[in-house]
Design a protein around this motif. Structure first.
Motif, PDB file in Angstrom:
ATOM      1  N   THR A 748      54.469  40.256  27.297  1.00 27.04           N
ATOM      2  CA  THR A 748      54.247  39.008  28.022  1.00 27.04           C
ATOM      3  C   THR A 748      54.614  37.855  27.083  1.00 27.04           C
ATOM      4  OG1 THR A 748      52.450  39.979  29.304  1.00 27.04           O
ATOM      5  CG2 THR A 748      52.533  37.577  29.178  1.00 27.04           C
ATOM      6  N   PRO A 802      48.643  41.636  32.862  1.00 28.27           N
ATOM      7  CA  PRO A 802      48.793  41.272  34.272  1.00 28.27           C
ATOM      8  C   PRO A 802      48.901  39.755  34.413  1.00 28.27           C
ATOM      9  CG  PRO A 802      47.001  42.835  33.986  1.00 28.27           C
ATOM     10  CD  PRO A 802      47.407  42.405  32.619  1.00 28.27           C
ATOM     11  N   ASP A 803      49.468  39.308  35.527  1.00 25.75           N
ATOM     12  CA  ASP A 803      49.732  37.877  35.707  1.00 25.75           C
ATOM     13  C   ASP A 803      48.484  37.026  35.517  1.00 25.75           C
ATOM     14  OD1 ASP A 803      52.318  38.514  36.184  1.00 25.75           O
ATOM     15  OD2 ASP A 803      52.219  38.285  38.362  1.00 25.75           O
ATOM     16  N   GLU A 804      47.352  37.446  36.105  1.00 30.13           N
ATOM     17  CA  GLU A 804      46.143  36.631  36.000  1.00 30.13           C
ATOM     18  C   GLU A 804      45.644  36.558  34.564  1.00 30.13           C
ATOM     19  OE1 GLU A 804      43.087  37.785  38.676  1.00 30.13           O
ATOM     20  OE2 GLU A 804      44.275  37.372  40.481  1.00 30.13           O
ATOM     21  N   GLU A 805      45.727  37.676  33.845  1.00 29.59           N
ATOM     22  CA  GLU A 805      45.304  37.673  32.444  1.00 29.59           C
ATOM     23  C   GLU A 805      46.216  36.777  31.607  1.00 29.59           C
ATOM     24  OE1 GLU A 805      44.667  41.338  30.419  1.00 29.59           O
ATOM     25  OE2 GLU A 805      43.594  42.243  32.109  1.00 29.59           O
ATOM     26  N   ILE A 807      47.861  34.113  32.634  1.00 30.93           N
ATOM     27  CA  ILE A 807      47.547  32.716  32.943  1.00 30.93           C
ATOM     28  C   ILE A 807      46.238  32.303  32.273  1.00 30.93           C
ATOM     29  CG2 ILE A 807      46.909  31.142  34.818  1.00 30.93           C
ATOM     30  CD1 ILE A 807      48.862  32.715  36.609  1.00 30.93           C
ATOM     31  N   ASP A 808      45.242  33.196  32.293  1.00 29.91           N
ATOM     32  CA  ASP A 808      43.974  32.897  31.605  1.00 29.91           C
ATOM     33  C   ASP A 808      44.193  32.706  30.104  1.00 29.91           C
ATOM     34  OD1 ASP A 808      42.566  32.988  33.955  1.00 29.91           O
ATOM     35  OD2 ASP A 808      41.888  35.072  33.709  1.00 29.91           O
ATOM     36  N   ARG A 811      45.601  29.283  29.462  1.00 29.15           N
ATOM     37  CA  ARG A 811      44.558  28.245  29.551  1.00 29.15           C
ATOM     38  C   ARG A 811      43.665  28.265  28.315  1.00 29.15           C
ATOM     39  NH1 ARG A 811      42.987  29.678  35.810  1.00 29.15           N
ATOM     40  NH2 ARG A 811      44.733  28.573  36.817  1.00 29.15           N
TER      41      ARG A 811
END
Length: 818
Positions: A748, A802-805, A807-808, A811
């Motif tokens: 990633t 994963p995408d959500e991880e 993005i987190d 942030r």
């Protein structure tokens, strides 16, 4: 409009009445610019005349304004340049008492005063010794007293100036050049000095002095408007800051723009740059004419000797043909007698190309005639016009003054209408040396030396000229520039295929350098994405040359042999893909011999191993560097893989005041017979903030302590930051962390954009450790005050986030860096 009654200042010469009237005048909003400056001068005249009269001056004395005050151009915080002139008949004590009765009230009011007391003979002698004093006396004006005494001095000083011009003007030219070298060119500076920088108010006054010598005169078109615009900006700067300053500092520009009723600071800078460009161009033309006249005068006695005292026929001026309708005369490119610009629309480009190729300035009279008489080129341009443009762009450094001459008369904008949006447009990134338009010309100049590397030099030169043309439009300048370049290339007369290549080069002119410095080149996805965008080998070679030319034209911090080697490596890999070769397996990539040696030692000892190479590294195939690399020296660190390596190394470097200019971190697996277990190898470029580099042994000792926890890096960095308060200046924009979509199939990709600061990479590393992710590789790129750090991360088991991880994580990094 407020009616200002100044009669009380004449009756009451004390500072109180003048101060109140002065304040009222400066607070008026209805009377800015020349009217306010003139009103302030009249108000000051009345007050000083009252002081002079109240002091019962002896006969044969006068109070004289010189310099800017003599021209009645008083800005709110201008100095008062005053001369107390006396004919020598009065008692010295009486003259001294008169001076005190004038100077002390001025000082009591807090006004800056440049003062002197002299007889006409003394003033004349001072002018003979001091060039600046002579220039000031050229604007001498009577404030009070014996006007005849002042008029006689003015007449004498002006006569001396004209008689001494052949000797004094070269001296003045040298002073101007020294000042320009010291203060820079106003039209390109982010924080220009409105008075002293080249193209500023000082140069405008010099042009007046040269004209007063009757030896040469400046082009007058736009000169008064430009001078007035700079004076208005200085007035607004004085009012906004409350200080006697001529430097337009970044933090003052919004307030100055508001004071002038302008949209924003960029609009202010653009107006200032346009004014400075007009004055600079007039300065160049004027000094060229002065030197021509002086050279001709020095040649006349020798010529008369050769021809005999009896005279003889006047020798004809030699005219050497340069191109159709263009000849060389007196060291300039001029139009031939038979030239007909009204019938020859290609003549402006032909004349410019001929001048640049011959390294000659183009005559301002010729440019003015071409601007007034030449017909517009048909669209698309004929082949000859296109070829002349390419010839002009390929002339190297000689292109610049010729292009400036065309711009001064509006010819460039007429040829390329979209040029108007980038003309004099400031670039607020301090890495950039030039305004947008000058950067485009400089890029073409740099590209001219790279034309032997490409199969289509014409496409390279035009792409160089247009690569940032989109900066005059909102949004991504590369995207906007692609559309504009496509239109302009078609206008210039390129066919569809060539137009598409130019548009692609403009769209992707940052692709190679950004990918090479911010992405993992061992990742096949990286190379494939570039190959897909570029499309052909011809476009790739053009982009390679354009990348180098663009960086060299940006500024000294934008290019180095290190960056060049990264870009060359990327180009080689992309060329292989475009040629149909299979990309190498990143897992099978072998470390270099030096990396392998350090990795074996790290495995053997179980501790970090460092190598600090202080000699500049020459990439394969590159020439020996002529001077030290601006990106620093190479630091290699090998450590058996374990948590916390990235923040530990970055923190130790920050403690030793080493700035990371470029960085690469990757896990290296050695052959079984050489060792067992992965090793992290960090290949970084570092530079000392100041002083000399620390010894490698000290770096290693602190790294060992950081890894075993006995060195508290965050606490040490916090102590140092507390000891050195942050300097004043514009607040940096907040950091921005993003996830690169489809950046890699192996990891990633997280991209961090932030203000470069000591310990930045350490903070990023700590945040990643806290998020329990594994850093597969890291790539740091620093340009000026901006850092772009790209991180290839995975879960501990090596899988993508994963995408959500992801993005987190982005942030989390943003919060950690705020």
């Amino acid at each position: 409009m407020t009616n200002l009654d100044t009669s009380d200042t004449t009756e009451e010469p004390g500072p109180g009445g003048y101060a109140a009237a002065r304040l009222l005048l400066l607070q008026e909003k209805e009377r800015p610019g020349p009217p306010r400056r003139a009103a302030l001068a009249r108000l000051t005249d009345d007050w000083l005349a009252g002081l002079f009269a109240a002091a019962a001056p002896p006969r044969g004395t006068a109070l004289v304004a010189v310099g800017g005050y003599g021209r009645a151009e008083l800005s709110p915080r201008s100095d008062l340049d005053l001369l107390l002139l006396h004919d020598g008949t009065a008692d010295k004590a009486a003259v001294a008492a008169l001076a005190d009765r004038i100077w002390y009230p001025v000082w009591d009011l807090g006004l800056a005063l440049d003062h002197s007391v002299r007889t006409p003979a003394e003033a004349r002698a001072t002018a003979g010794d001091d060039l600046k004093a002579h220039l000031g006396l050229l604007d001498a004006r009577t404030v009070a007293g014996d006007a005849g005494l002042v008029a006689a001095l003015r007449t004498t000083v002006l006569a001396d100036w004209r008689n001494q011009a052949p000797r004094r003007l070269p001296e003045l030219d040298a002073l101007c050049r020294e000042r320009a070298e010291r203060t820079g060119e106003l039209q390109y500076l982010l924080e220009p000095d409105l008075k002293e920088s080249r193209g500023g108010l000082r140069d405008a006054q010099v042009l007046r002095a040269v004209a007063a010598s009757w030896l040469a005169d400046a082009p007058r078109e736009g000169l008064d408007v430009s001078r007035r615009r700079l004076l208005d900006a200085r007035d607004a700067l004085h009012l906004a800051t409350g200080r006697a300053t001529d430097r337009l500092a970044l933090q003052e520009q919004d307030a100055v723009a508001a004071e002038l009723g302008l949209l924003d600071a960029d609009t202010l800078l653009r107006e200032v740059y346009e004014a400075a460009r007009t004055i600079s161009y007039a300065t160049d033309v004027t000094w060229r004419e002065v030197n021509r006249v002086l050279k001709a005068r020095s040649a006349r006695p020798r010529l008369r000797t050769l021809l005999g005292r009896g005279g003889g026929a006047k020798p004809s001026v030699e005219r050497t043909p340069l191109a159709e309708g263009v000849v060389e005369m007196d060291g300039e490119a001029v139009l031939a007698r038979g030239a007909r610009p009204e019938r020859d629309p290609v003549l402006p480009l032909r004349a410019a190309a001929a001048a640049a190729q011959s390294a000659l300035p183009i005559s301002p009279h010729a440019v003015r005639r071409l601007a007034a008489a030449a017909r517009p080129l048909p669209v698309p341009w004929p082949a000859e016009a296109r070829e002349e443009l390419v010839t002009l762009l390929g002339a190297g450094e000689a292109t610049v003054p010729v292009w400036e001459a065309l711009e001064a008369e509006g010819i460039v904008t007429r040829l390329l209408p979209d040029w108007e949006r980038v003309r004099c447009r400031p670039q607020r990134n301090p890495v950039h040396t030039w305004t947008v338009d000058r950067h485009l010309v400089e890029t073409a100049v740099r590209a001219s030396s790279l034309t032997r590397r490409v199969s289509r030099p014409d496409l390279l030169l035009v792409a160089a000229l247009l690569h940032d043309i989109g900066k005059g439009w909102p949004g991504d300048h590369s995207v906007a520039g692609e559309t504009i370049a496509r239109d302009l290339a078609a206008r210039i007369g390129f066919d569809r295929t060539d137009t598409a290549v130019i548009a692609t080069a403009v769209r992707h002119h940052l692709l190679l350098v950004e990918t090479a410095t911010r992405r993992d080149l061992d990742d096949p996805a990286t190379v494939q994405s570039v190959a897909t965008a570029v499309g052909t080998l011809g476009t790739l070679e053009l982009l390679h040359a354009l990348t180098e030319a663009d960086a060299l034209a940006t500024g000294p911090a934008a290019w180095s042999s290190w960056r060049a080697s990264l870009v060359s490596d990327l180009v080689k890999r992309v060329a292989g893909v475009l040629a149909g070769e299979e990309p190498p397996d990143p897992e099978a990539a072998a470390p270099s011999a030096e990396q392998e040696r350090l990795a074996i030692e790290a495995l053997r000892t179980g501790e970090p191993v460092l190598a600090l190479r202080t000699e500049p590294v020459v990439p394969d195939g590159a020439e020996e560097p002529q001077e030290p690399e601006p990106v620093g020296v190479e630091l290699l660190v090998a450590v058996p893989e374990r948590p916390g390596v990235l923040p530990a190394v970055a923190g130790v470097l920050a403690l030793h005041r080493l700035t990371v200019r470029a960085a690469d971190l990757r896990a290296v697996s050695l052959p079984r017979d050489l060792g067992d277990g992965p090793v992290l190898v960090l290949d970084w470029r570092v530079a000392a903030e100041y002083g000399s580099l620390p010894e490698a042994a000290r770096l290693r000792a602190d790294l060992v302590r950081a890894l075993d926890g006995s060195l508290d890096i965050p606490a040490r960095l916090a102590e140092r930051e507390a000891a050195y308060p942050r300097r004043r200046g514009l607040a940096a924009p907040p950091p921005r962390v993003t996830v690169a979509a489809a950046g890699s199939r192996l990891a990633t990709v997280i991209e961090v954009r932030a203000q470069d600061a000591p310990g930045l990479l350490h903070r990023i590393g700590r945040a990643l450790e806290g998020a329990a992710v594994r850093v597969r590789s890291a790539h740091v790129s620093t340009l000026g005050a901006n850092a772009v750090d790209t991180l290839y991360v995975t879960r501990p088991d090596g899988s993508l986030l994963p995408d959500e991880e992801a993005i987190d994580l982005a942030r989390t990094l943003e919060e950690a860096l705020r």
